[in-house]
Design a protein around this motif. Structure first.
Motif, PDB file in Angstrom:
ATOM      1  N   LYS A  89       0.805  -1.224   0.000  1.00  0.00           N
ATOM      2  CA  LYS A  89       0.000   0.000   0.000  1.00  0.00           C
ATOM      3  C   LYS A  89       0.836   1.270   0.000  1.00  0.00           C
ATOM      4  O   LYS A  89       0.415   2.297  -0.523  1.00  0.00           O
ATOM      5  CB  LYS A  89      -0.939  -0.006   1.203  1.00  0.00           C
ATOM      6  CG  LYS A  89      -2.053  -1.032   1.091  1.00  0.00           C
ATOM      7  CD  LYS A  89      -2.988  -0.977   2.290  1.00  0.00           C
ATOM      8  CE  LYS A  89      -4.123  -1.982   2.150  1.00  0.00           C
ATOM      9  NZ  LYS A  89      -5.014  -1.990   3.350  1.00  0.00           N
ATOM     10  N   LYS A  90       2.032   1.203   0.580  1.00  0.00           N
ATOM     11  CA  LYS A  90       2.859   2.409   0.679  1.00  0.00           C
ATOM     12  C   LYS A  90       4.084   2.362  -0.239  1.00  0.00           C
ATOM     13  O   LYS A  90       4.963   3.196  -0.134  1.00  0.00           O
ATOM     14  CB  LYS A  90       3.298   2.624   2.133  1.00  0.00           C
ATOM     15  CG  LYS A  90       2.122   2.860   3.078  1.00  0.00           C
ATOM     16  CD  LYS A  90       1.278   4.054   2.652  1.00  0.00           C
ATOM     17  CE  LYS A  90       0.110   4.306   3.574  1.00  0.00           C
ATOM     18  NZ  LYS A  90      -0.722   5.448   3.092  1.00  0.00           N
ATOM     19  N   GLU A  91       4.134   1.398  -1.137  1.00  0.00           N
ATOM     20  CA  GLU A  91       5.159   1.299  -2.179  1.00  0.00           C
ATOM     21  C   GLU A  91       6.574   1.324  -1.594  1.00  0.00           C
ATOM     22  O   GLU A  91       7.415   2.134  -1.965  1.00  0.00           O
ATOM     23  CB  GLU A  91       4.977   2.401  -3.220  1.00  0.00           C
ATOM     24  CG  GLU A  91       3.641   2.293  -3.940  1.00  0.00           C
ATOM     25  CD  GLU A  91       3.534   3.206  -5.139  1.00  0.00           C
ATOM     26  OE1 GLU A  91       4.331   3.030  -6.083  1.00  0.00           O
ATOM     27  OE2 GLU A  91       2.652   4.081  -5.130  1.00  0.00           O
TER      28      GLU A  91
ATOM     29  N   PHE B   3      11.208   3.453   1.306  1.00  0.00           N
ATOM     30  CA  PHE B   3      10.069   3.591   0.398  1.00  0.00           C
ATOM     31  C   PHE B   3      10.528   4.201  -0.920  1.00  0.00           C
ATOM     32  O   PHE B   3      11.512   4.950  -0.971  1.00  0.00           O
ATOM     33  CB  PHE B   3       8.991   4.464   1.047  1.00  0.00           C
ATOM     34  CG  PHE B   3       8.429   3.865   2.302  1.00  0.00           C
ATOM     35  CD1 PHE B   3       7.320   3.038   2.260  1.00  0.00           C
ATOM     36  CD2 PHE B   3       9.032   4.103   3.526  1.00  0.00           C
ATOM     37  CE1 PHE B   3       6.819   2.460   3.417  1.00  0.00           C
ATOM     38  CE2 PHE B   3       8.541   3.545   4.693  1.00  0.00           C
ATOM     39  CZ  PHE B   3       7.432   2.721   4.641  1.00  0.00           C
TER      40      PHE B   3
ATOM     41  N   PHE C 278       6.660   9.156  -5.453  1.00  0.00           N
ATOM     42  CA  PHE C 278       6.242  10.529  -5.143  1.00  0.00           C
ATOM     43  C   PHE C 278       6.754  11.516  -6.182  1.00  0.00           C
ATOM     44  O   PHE C 278       6.016  12.378  -6.649  1.00  0.00           O
ATOM     45  CB  PHE C 278       6.749  10.932  -3.754  1.00  0.00           C
ATOM     46  CG  PHE C 278       6.417  12.355  -3.389  1.00  0.00           C
ATOM     47  CD1 PHE C 278       5.142  12.690  -2.949  1.00  0.00           C
ATOM     48  CD2 PHE C 278       7.366  13.363  -3.510  1.00  0.00           C
ATOM     49  CE1 PHE C 278       4.825  14.003  -2.630  1.00  0.00           C
ATOM     50  CE2 PHE C 278       7.058  14.674  -3.193  1.00  0.00           C
ATOM     51  CZ  PHE C 278       5.785  14.994  -2.745  1.00  0.00           C
TER      52      PHE C 278
ATOM     53  N   ARG D  46       2.410  10.126  -5.801  1.00  0.00           N
ATOM     54  CA  ARG D  46       1.774   9.155  -4.914  1.00  0.00           C
ATOM     55  C   ARG D  46       2.545   9.116  -3.595  1.00  0.00           C
ATOM     56  O   ARG D  46       3.705   9.483  -3.521  1.00  0.00           O
ATOM     57  CB  ARG D  46       1.759   7.763  -5.543  1.00  0.00           C
ATOM     58  CG  ARG D  46       1.030   7.681  -6.871  1.00  0.00           C
ATOM     59  CD  ARG D  46       0.708   6.238  -7.262  1.00  0.00           C
ATOM     60  NE  ARG D  46       1.859   5.372  -7.399  1.00  0.00           N
ATOM     61  CZ  ARG D  46       2.352   4.936  -8.554  1.00  0.00           C
ATOM     62  NH1 ARG D  46       1.818   5.352  -9.686  1.00  0.00           N
ATOM     63  NH2 ARG D  46       3.385   4.118  -8.585  1.00  0.00           N
ATOM     64  N   GLN D  47       1.871   8.630  -2.555  1.00  0.00           N
ATOM     65  CA  GLN D  47       2.499   8.409  -1.243  1.00  0.00           C
ATOM     66  C   GLN D  47       3.022   9.704  -0.610  1.00  0.00           C
ATOM     67  O   GLN D  47       4.080   9.734   0.024  1.00  0.00           O
ATOM     68  CB  GLN D  47       3.640   7.389  -1.345  1.00  0.00           C
ATOM     69  CG  GLN D  47       3.308   6.117  -2.071  1.00  0.00           C
ATOM     70  CD  GLN D  47       2.151   5.352  -1.445  1.00  0.00           C
ATOM     71  OE1 GLN D  47       1.717   5.641  -0.345  1.00  0.00           O
ATOM     72  NE2 GLN D  47       1.640   4.366  -2.168  1.00  0.00           N
ATOM     73  N   SER D  48       2.251  10.775  -0.725  1.00  0.00           N
ATOM     74  CA  SER D  48       2.690  12.042  -0.137  1.00  0.00           C
ATOM     75  C   SER D  48       2.781  11.948   1.391  1.00  0.00           C
ATOM     76  O   SER D  48       3.611  12.622   2.013  1.00  0.00           O
ATOM     77  CB  SER D  48       1.741  13.172  -0.539  1.00  0.00           C
ATOM     78  OG  SER D  48       0.404  12.870  -0.149  1.00  0.00           O
ATOM     79  N   ASP D  49       1.926  11.103   2.013  1.00  0.00           N
ATOM     80  CA  ASP D  49       1.988  10.966   3.478  1.00  0.00           C
ATOM     81  C   ASP D  49       3.300  10.317   3.913  1.00  0.00           C
ATOM     82  O   ASP D  49       3.892  10.707   4.932  1.00  0.00           O
ATOM     83  CB  ASP D  49       0.791  10.157   3.983  1.00  0.00           C
ATOM     84  CG  ASP D  49       0.692   8.767   3.360  1.00  0.00           C
ATOM     85  OD1 ASP D  49       1.156   8.603   2.211  1.00  0.00           O
ATOM     86  OD2 ASP D  49       0.152   7.853   4.012  1.00  0.00           O
ATOM     87  N   ILE D  50       3.766   9.338   3.137  1.00  0.00           N
ATOM     88  CA  ILE D  50       5.037   8.701   3.459  1.00  0.00           C
ATOM     89  C   ILE D  50       6.187   9.661   3.181  1.00  0.00           C
ATOM     90  O   ILE D  50       7.139   9.778   3.963  1.00  0.00           O
ATOM     91  CB  ILE D  50       5.216   7.402   2.641  1.00  0.00           C
ATOM     92  CG1 ILE D  50       4.221   6.339   3.128  1.00  0.00           C
ATOM     93  CG2 ILE D  50       6.641   6.896   2.734  1.00  0.00           C
ATOM     94  CD1 ILE D  50       4.490   5.836   4.532  1.00  0.00           C
ATOM     95  N   HIS D  51       6.113  10.378   2.073  1.00  0.00           N
ATOM     96  CA  HIS D  51       7.172  11.323   1.732  1.00  0.00           C
ATOM     97  C   HIS D  51       7.310  12.398   2.817  1.00  0.00           C
ATOM     98  O   HIS D  51       8.418  12.888   3.078  1.00  0.00           O
ATOM     99  CB  HIS D  51       6.884  11.975   0.379  1.00  0.00           C
ATOM    100  CG  HIS D  51       8.017  12.779  -0.157  1.00  0.00           C
ATOM    101  ND1 HIS D  51       9.091  12.224  -0.817  1.00  0.00           N
ATOM    102  CD2 HIS D  51       8.258  14.119  -0.115  1.00  0.00           C
ATOM    103  CE1 HIS D  51       9.936  13.169  -1.163  1.00  0.00           C
ATOM    104  NE2 HIS D  51       9.459  14.331  -0.748  1.00  0.00           N
TER     105      HIS D  51
END
Length: 682
Positions: free
Chosen positions: A480-482, A506, A511, A516-521
């Protein structure tokens, strides 16, 4: 069939893969059936996807002039003509009307996955993807598609492409002026190292038959063994060059294939190789997306040993391939057949096959205690938070309980995600005992694998439920978080697994190219990173400060060449202070910025500029060096070695500058001067 003694030389996780790969039984409906699609030449009908774009247009003009049979292209929503060739809106329509044998994909990274998938669905025989920074999980999905069909072969991604010098067919961005029709086949992870190898074989009068850019991506559509199978049966190929680097196990698979080939062939074609990354920073991503080592993967020295044991001649610099291959072809009795009819000789004969290697083994790669960065590595406390959100018990190690390793990562051999498990915790044993359990990207983790994983981890029956919970949590987070690597250490406490260490990487490309995955970035903490590396990153420069007492600053274009520069300097008795890749599209301003970053390292006593021009032009690099001298008031000596595209122009600019620059076109002479100047200032 691979002989038992060959398989015994492979790590356990490769034995089960190598055996069926070389079976002599007839196989149907598999991706392996597409290997023959790599045989390009004058007959090959080529289309471009993204045909009307600026880069595709420039490349097409050059390739057509050279002799490539480009029959048209595709741009979504367009019908008409471009470069007096048809433009169609879809690949399927192009297949029906133009009947291409191959497509070159010239679109940006965020568009490339869709373009590749469209080509697979249209059953184009050969798809060449040159774009870098394609998200890893997009490539995992594409490889899941490729495994279900037997029509389409992929070269790339993050590759210079494929080129037949004999057939005048180029699908990629290779510097054409380096190539000469001849008899050496080349397969390489690195573009710049392959160009050096091409130029060396051209100067040696050998030329090239077919050159396949395996590429530096994490997941390659075509690997070394695929290329070797083509070269084995190609009558125009009499000698083979293989260029690898750290990351993955493809070189070990190639070594096993070569050993078997030499035993079953009465007159095997000679093979020479180079492996970059002997002195790579442990646990770091060395420029190429795939140039890092996952748990259980071999280091560069291990790869070299396996290749040597298989009878491969290993050189330490690509400029030595020409002379090395001339000797090998002469010894094999192939020297009088298929020789090129043109091409100048080497300027010097000093490029020998001397191979100097470190006496001691390099530090163990990637372990839980080391810092690896693909530009998005999060703090351990934040990693624990992500695990707790999934109901996994995670906190710092209390000192009690036996630690074991469990990770989710990419299995580069099966081109799929996998579980990596090791019952050991210390770095050396951890990697030696690591075992991979691949699973299908689209189908997800198969719970039937849990008993085998538990057995390998030396866990009892009562722990299987807790193990499954941990695996499911990690796989969920990975998908889900690549992520590209989720590595944990856990202990068994009262029948439950508790994570006590966590290292999570990640995919930054998800990103950067698609947002994508701005929350993880957002979890990135730049204050934890080196200030000079961050400064370089802003200008598209990959800079890694190397540990130790290195005193030679290196400025290189191309990740593979930058790794090899560090290695070759060490072989000559020098010590590099850094790895620096200006990137394939460097400008004079980028070169100046690179000097700025290097000069901030007080250890540096001399700067060594090593350029082999492909996309990067020699005269542009020379102007960048002059710009740096003018604006930075340079006080350190600079040694410049320029070969490749516009090398004469670049060398002339340096020679006529009137500045205290030391210019060479021979690597060994340049390296010797850099080492002399560095040691003189100590």
């Amino acid at each position: 069939m691979i002989r038992p003694q060959v398989l015994r030389g492979l790590p356990p996780n490769l034995r089960r893969r190598a055996h069926p790969s070389f079976s002599t039984s007839v196989r149907h409906n598999s991706y392996e059936d597409t290997i023959s699609n790599l045989r390009i030449g004058k007959h090959t009908r080529v289309i471009f996807q993204g045909f009307t774009g600026r880069q595709a247009t420039a490349n097409a003009k050059e390739s057509i002039h050279w002799g490539t049979n480009i029959v048209g292209g595709v741009t979504p929503g367009k019908n008409g003509e471009h470069l007096r060739l048809p433009v169609l809106p879809t690949v399927r329509q192009a297949m029906e009307e133009l009947k291409p044998d191959a497509t070159g994909i010239y679109v940006a990274a965020h568009q490339a996955p869709g373009a590749i998938e469209e080509a697979i669905e249209a059953e184009v025989p050969l798809v060449v993807a040159v774009a870098e920074h394609i998200p890893i999980h997009d490539m995992l999905r594409i490889h899941s598609m490729l495994r279900t069909q037997s029509k389409t072969r992929l070269v790339g991604a993050n590759a210079p492409g494929i080129i037949s010098a004999i057939g005048k067919c180029r699908i990629g961005f290779q510097p054409l002026q380096c190539f000469m029709p001849g008899r050496v086949g080349i397969v390489a992870k690195s573009g710049t190292l392959s160009y050096e190898a091409v130029a060396s074989t051209t100067r040696a009068g050998l030329g090239q038959s077919l050159c396949i850019g395996m590429g530096g991506d994490v997941l390659a559509g075509t690997n070394f063994v695929d290329a070797l199978k083509i070269f084995e049966h190609d009558n125009e190929t009499e000698g083979i060059i293989l260029i690898g680097e750290i990351g993955g196990e493809a070189e070990l698979e190639a070594a096993a294939w070569i050993e078997d080939y030499k035993k079953r062939s009465s007159n095997p074609k000679p093979i020479a190789a180079l492996i970059g990354g002997i002195h790579a920073a442990p646990g770091r991503v060395m420029g190429h997306a795939g140039a890092f080592t996952l748990p259980g993967e071999p280091d560069a020295l291990t790869k070299i040993k396996h290749l040597k044991d298989a009878g491969v001649t290993v050189v330490n610099h690509p400029a030595k391939f020409g002379d090395a291959m001339k000797v090998l072809l002469g010894n094999s009795g192939r020297a009088s057949t298929g020789a090129a009819t043109s091409g100048s000789s080497q300027r010097r004969t000093m490029h020998t096959m001397r191979r100097v290697r470190p006496a001691s083994k390099a530090p163990a790669p990637s372990s839980i205690a080391r810092v690896q960065k693909r530009n998005l590595y999060i703090r351990e406390n934040l990693a624990f938070d992500l695990l707790r959100e999934r109901g996994i018990n995670a906190s710092e190690y209390s000192g009690k309980g036996r630690k074991r390793m469990l990770a989710v990562a990419v299995d580069r051999a099966s081109l799929s995600p996998c579980i990596i498990a090791s019952p050991a915790s210390d770095p050396e044993s951890l990697h030696a005992e690591a075992k991979k359990f691949p699973f299908d990207y689209n189908k997800g983790f198969d719970t039937n694998q849990v008993p085998a994983i538990a057995e390998h981890l030396q866990l009892g029956q009562s722990s299987k439920e807790s193990l499954l919970k941990l695996i499911n949590g990690l796989v969920d987070l990975y998908m889900k978080k690549e992520a590209f690597l989720l590595e944990t250490m856990f202990v068994l406490r009262l029948g439950e697994l508790k994570v006590v260490r966590a290292r999570m990487g990640f995919d930054d490309a998800a990103f950067r190219s698609t947002k994508r995955q701005s929350d993880i970035h957002a979890l990135r903490r730049t204050e934890d990173e080196d200030a000079q590396e961050l400064e370089a990153e802003k200008d598209g420069i990959v800079y890694i400060k190397l540990a130790g007492d290195g005193n030679i600053g290196t400025l290189v274009n191309g990740a593979g060449l930058a790794m090899n520069t560090v290695d070759a300097l060490a072989d000559a008795g020098g010590k590099a202070a850094n790895f620096l890749d200006t990137g394939g599209k460097a400008t004079s301003e980028t070169v100046k910025k690179s000097f700025e970053v290097i000069l901030q390292d007080e250890r540096v006593k001399v700067i060594f500029v090593n350029i082999f021009g492909g996309l990067t032009l020699g005269d542009m690099i020379a102007n960048g060096v002059l710009l740096a001298f003018k604006e930075l008031e340079m006080r350190l000596p600079v040694v410049v070695r320029i070969r490749g595209t516009n090398e004469a122009e670049g060398q002339k600019i340096i020679a006529e500058s009137g500045l205290p620059l030391h210019a060479y076109d021979d690597f060994e002479e340049a390296a010797a001067k850099a080492i002399e100047l560095a040691n003189r200032s100590e």
